[in-house]
Motif scaffolding. Structure first.
Motif, short mmCIF file in Angstrom:
data_model
loop_
_atom_site.label_atom_id
_atom_site.label_comp_id
_atom_site.label_asym_id
_atom_site.label_seq_id
_atom_site.Cartn_x
_atom_site.Cartn_y
_atom_site.Cartn_z
N GLY A 1 0.70 -1.31 -0.17
CA GLY A 1 0.21 -0.18 0.31
C GLY A 1 0.87 0.81 0.26
N SER B 1 2.03 3.50 -1.93
CA SER B 1 1.29 4.49 -2.89
C SER B 1 0.26 5.75 -2.32
CB SER B 1 0.30 3.77 -4.29
OG SER B 1 -0.25 3.20 -4.00
N GLN C 1 -1.98 4.11 4.69
CA GLN C 1 -1.14 3.71 5.38
C GLN C 1 0.09 3.38 4.95
OE1 GLN C 1 -2.94 0.70 7.74
NE2 GLN C 1 -4.87 1.87 7.35
N THR D 1 3.88 -2.17 -5.03
CA THR D 1 2.86 -1.42 -6.02
C THR D 1 2.49 -2.22 -7.21
OG1 THR D 1 2.01 0.26 -6.69
CG2 THR D 1 4.13 0.54 -7.02
N LYS E 1 3.09 5.77 -10.66
CA LYS E 1 2.38 6.46 -9.89
C LYS E 1 2.56 7.06 -9.25
CE LYS E 1 -1.86 3.64 -8.36
NZ LYS E 1 -2.63 3.44 -6.78
N ASP F 1 1.39 -8.41 -6.41
CA ASP F 1 -0.01 -7.63 -6.31
C ASP F 1 -0.68 -8.74 -5.50
OD1 ASP F 1 -3.31 -7.81 -6.63
OD2 ASP F 1 -2.96 -7.21 -9.25
N THR G 1 -4.46 -4.51 3.63
CA THR G 1 -5.10 -4.76 3.13
C THR G 1 -6.86 -4.25 2.61
OG1 THR G 1 -6.43 -6.13 4.15
CG2 THR G 1 -4.73 -7.39 3.34
N ASP G 2 -6.59 -3.75 1.05
CA ASP G 2 -7.82 -2.89 0.62
C ASP G 2 -8.94 -3.02 0.72
OD1 ASP G 2 -8.82 -0.28 0.16
OD2 ASP G 2 -8.28 -0.19 -1.40
N TRP H 1 -11.87 -1.97 0.77
CA TRP H 1 -12.43 -0.43 -0.30
C TRP H 1 -12.73 -0.77 -1.34
CZ3 TRP H 1 -17.14 0.55 2.50
CH2 TRP H 1 -17.04 0.38 4.01
N GLU H 2 -11.66 -1.24 -1.59
CA GLU H 2 -11.08 -1.34 -3.77
C GLU H 2 -12.46 -2.73 -3.85
OE1 GLU H 2 -7.11 -1.34 -5.03
OE2 GLU H 2 -8.18 -2.43 -6.78
N GLU I 1 -10.30 -9.77 0.67
CA GLU I 1 -9.44 -8.63 1.23
C GLU I 1 -8.66 -10.46 2.15
OE1 GLU I 1 -11.35 -6.56 4.36
OE2 GLU I 1 -9.00 -5.99 3.83
N GLN J 1 -6.13 -12.28 0.46
CA GLN J 1 -5.33 -11.61 -0.20
C GLN J 1 -4.08 -12.04 1.65
OE1 GLN J 1 -6.76 -7.64 -0.90
NE2 GLN J 1 -6.95 -8.35 -2.95
N HIS K 1 -15.29 -5.27 7.10
CA HIS K 1 -14.09 -4.29 6.79
C HIS K 1 -13.45 -4.62 7.83
CE1 HIS K 1 -16.42 -0.42 8.01
NE2 HIS K 1 -14.76 -0.06 8.53
N MET L 1 -5.93 1.02 13.24
CA MET L 1 -6.50 2.06 13.69
C MET L 1 -7.40 2.91 13.90
SD MET L 1 -3.72 4.25 11.86
CE MET L 1 -4.50 5.48 11.65
N TYR M 1 -9.51 7.74 10.31
CA TYR M 1 -8.71 9.04 10.55
C TYR M 1 -9.06 10.26 10.72
CZ TYR M 1 -6.37 5.22 6.51
OH TYR M 1 -6.47 4.03 5.99
P1 NAP Z 1 -5.13 3.94 0.12
O1 NAP Z 1 -4.47 5.36 0.20
O2 NAP Z 1 -6.86 3.90 -1.43
O3 NAP Z 1 -4.54 2.89 -1.04
C1 NAP Z 1 -4.75 1.80 -0.73
C2 NAP Z 1 -3.16 0.96 -1.48
O4 NAP Z 1 -3.45 -0.11 -1.32
C3 NAP Z 1 -3.11 1.54 -2.27
O5 NAP Z 1 -1.60 1.87 -2.28
C4 NAP Z 1 -2.98 0.14 -3.20
O6 NAP Z 1 -1.48 0.12 -3.77
C5 NAP Z 1 -2.91 -1.27 -2.11
N1 NAP Z 1 -3.31 -1.99 -2.70
C6 NAP Z 1 -4.99 -2.21 -3.28
N2 NAP Z 1 -4.97 -3.49 -3.63
C7 NAP Z 1 -4.43 -3.88 -4.19
C8 NAP Z 1 -3.30 -6.04 -4.69
N3 NAP Z 1 -4.72 -6.17 -4.86
N4 NAP Z 1 -2.08 -5.90 -4.45
C9 NAP Z 1 -0.83 -4.47 -4.83
N5 NAP Z 1 -1.78 -3.24 -3.20
C10 NAP Z 1 -3.62 -3.41 -3.17
O7 NAP Z 1 -5.89 2.85 1.36
P2 NAP Z 1 -5.65 3.00 3.27
O8 NAP Z 1 -6.34 3.98 3.73
O9 NAP Z 1 -4.05 3.28 3.34
O10 NAP Z 1 -5.67 1.62 3.13
C11 NAP Z 1 -7.49 1.39 3.42
C12 NAP Z 1 -7.30 0.23 4.03
O11 NAP Z 1 -7.87 0.62 5.27
C13 NAP Z 1 -8.83 0.16 4.09
O12 NAP Z 1 -9.09 -1.43 4.25
C14 NAP Z 1 -9.69 0.26 5.49
O13 NAP Z 1 -10.58 -1.04 6.07
C15 NAP Z 1 -8.24 0.14 6.42
N6 NAP Z 1 -9.49 1.20 7.23
C16 NAP Z 1 -9.05 2.58 7.51
C17 NAP Z 1 -9.45 3.28 8.27
C18 NAP Z 1 -10.02 4.74 7.50
O14 NAP Z 1 -10.25 5.63 8.70
N7 NAP Z 1 -10.02 5.24 6.22
C19 NAP Z 1 -9.45 2.51 9.44
C20 NAP Z 1 -8.88 1.44 9.39
C21 NAP Z 1 -8.54 0.58 9.10
P3 NAP Z 1 -1.07 0.08 -5.77
O15 NAP Z 1 -2.92 0.69 -6.40
O16 NAP Z 1 -0.46 1.16 -5.60
O17 NAP Z 1 -1.19 -1.35 -5.99
#
Ligand code: NAP
Length: 350
Positions: free
Chosen positions: A63, A65, A68, A88, A93, A110, A131-132, A134-135, A142, A145, A181, A204, A207
């Motif tokens: 992650g 890019s 977090q 990434t 990017k 990936d 792990t993301d 929301w994608e 998830e 992964q 999630h 976390m 945010y």
């Molecule tokens: P973000 O800024 O949207 O970034 C998502 C990252 O995940 C990107 O760097 C993307 O990398 C990577 N990614 C997604 N799918 C991937 C895959 N298949 N393989 C490799 N890399 C992958 O998200 P974030 O906020 O850092 O993290 C999201 C997570 O945080 C979620 O699961 C959410 O539940 C959790 N979270 C969020 C909060 C909140 O308040 N928002 C609080 C606690 C937990 P590339 O596109 O460069 O490959």
């Protein structure tokens, strides 16, 4: 988060450390041991090749890019104790290219592709995994992964994994509440434990950055805004995701202390009306808690509304988030007041 200018300057200063002891701590220690053991008196051929400088250990950062991973990669690069391998799917990017300029190795992989992960995790000391959800909004995906990375870490005997986890709400509430999630991340935590991985989970809170988009104040009249967050008067933990990196760095530097722990993070715990009052003070706009109910929130017409409504119900149960420990791990982590004063201009522009 990504102030390349000041960061580069600080990194340069760190690299130019004034003493050998600072720049090459291992070299300094090795020499001290040799002296203490009287090895300096041995014949040259008995001394062996002499002191060697251990290369910094590599931490693979998923992650990188994003919010977090970007924060973690940046903190590790600034500190310099670890090499950073930024993972990434798209090395072009901008955020990843910035990390490259700061000294990160960029590797394309990936989380859905095991072969790419086997290449990306070769020879690493540590892994930061986020792990993301929301994608794809797909808990099973998830979970797969996370397990995939856990198995590879076990195969490669990775020494320390810091996983961005959350509670398995469904399990904790005997199925009364499910927050996919959260639940998926909880199951990934459990899997890491099952296979005996050396893992620390960081959980976390909300945010502060969410107030700039998904939970931004919405206009409700002339110069009048509301925060639609159904917390029913219960305080909610928060933290800037920018400050996660410092926390994770401290954890990587103290593996013996934190492996096996789940660490709930927070730098402030405020009622929605208190968040609103601080926002009003810094923006000069009138922002108030709308006092929306959970039921009204889940009827909102956007993807994820029902899931977020359940998340707030879980937040109302006050999950364990430890402000003292968070600030001990990262003493520079910002309170909401500090974060607001830095970000007020990004706030309300209409
Ligand atoms: P973000 O800024 O949207 O970034 C998502 C990252 O995940 C990107 O760097 C993307 O990398 C990577 N990614 C997604 N799918 C991937 C895959 N298949 N393989 C490799 N890399 C992958 O998200 P974030 O906020 O850092 O993290 C999201 C997570 O945080 C979620 O699961 C959410 O539940 C959790 N979270 C969020 C909060 C909140 O308040 N928002 C609080 C606690 C937990 P590339 O596109 O460069 O490959």
């Amino acid at each position: 988060m990504r102030k390349a200018g000041t960061t580069q300057l600080r990194m340069r200063k760190a690299r130019q450390g004034s003493s050998t002891q600072l720049r090459f701590p291992c070299l300094y220690i090795c020499i001290s041991i040799h002296k203490a053991e009287g090895l300096g008196g041995l014949r040259p051929e008995a001394r062996g090749p002499g002191p060697t400088v251990a290369a910094p250990r590599t931490v693979a950062v998923f992650g990188a890019s994003g919010y977090q991973g970007g924060s973690v990669a940046m903190a590790l690069l600034k500190d310099g104790s670890f090499k950073v391998r930024a993972i990434t799917r798209n090395p072009r990017k901008k955020a990843v290219q910035e990390l490259k300029h700061l000294g990160a190795e960029i590797v394309k992989a990936d989380l859905d592709n095991e072969k790419s992960l086997l290449e990306a995790l070769k020879d690493v000391y540590g892994v930061f995994l986020v792990t993301d959800y929301w994608e794809y909004m797909d808990k099973d995906r998830e979970l797969k992964q996370g397990k995939r990375v856990a198995d590879i870490c076990s195969q490669f005997d990775v020494k320390h994994i810091v996983f961005s986890g959350l509670e398995n709400v469904k399990k904790l509430t005997d199925g009364k509440l499910d927050v996919p999630h959260f639940d998926g991340k909880g199951e990934i935590e459990e899997y890491f434990r099952e296979i005996g991985a050396r893992m620390t989970s960081v959980r976390m809170p909300d945010y502060f950055e969410n107030f700039l988009h998904v939970f931004r104040p919405v206009k409700s009249g002339k110069e009048y805004y509301v925060l639609d967050i159904p917390m029913g008067g219960v305080p909610m933990d928060g933290m800037s995701v920018e400050d996660l990196g410092g926390v994770v760095l401290a954890i990587f530097k103290n593996p013996e202390k934190y492996i096996g722990k789940e660490i709930g993070l927070s730098t402030d715990k405020l009622k929605i009306e208190e968040y609103a009052a601080i926002m009003s003070r810094h923006t000069g706009k009138s922002i108030q808690d709308s006092k929306i109910s959970v039921k009204e929130y889940e009827e909102r017409n956007f993807p994820g509304a029902q899931e977020l409504a359940k998340m707030f119900q879980f937040y109302m149960k006050q999950p364990d988030r430890n402000k003292d420990l968070t600030l001990m791990l990262n003493p520079e982590a910002q309170s909401f007041e500090e974060w607001m004063s830095k970000n007020k201009n990004a706030f309300i522009n209409d």
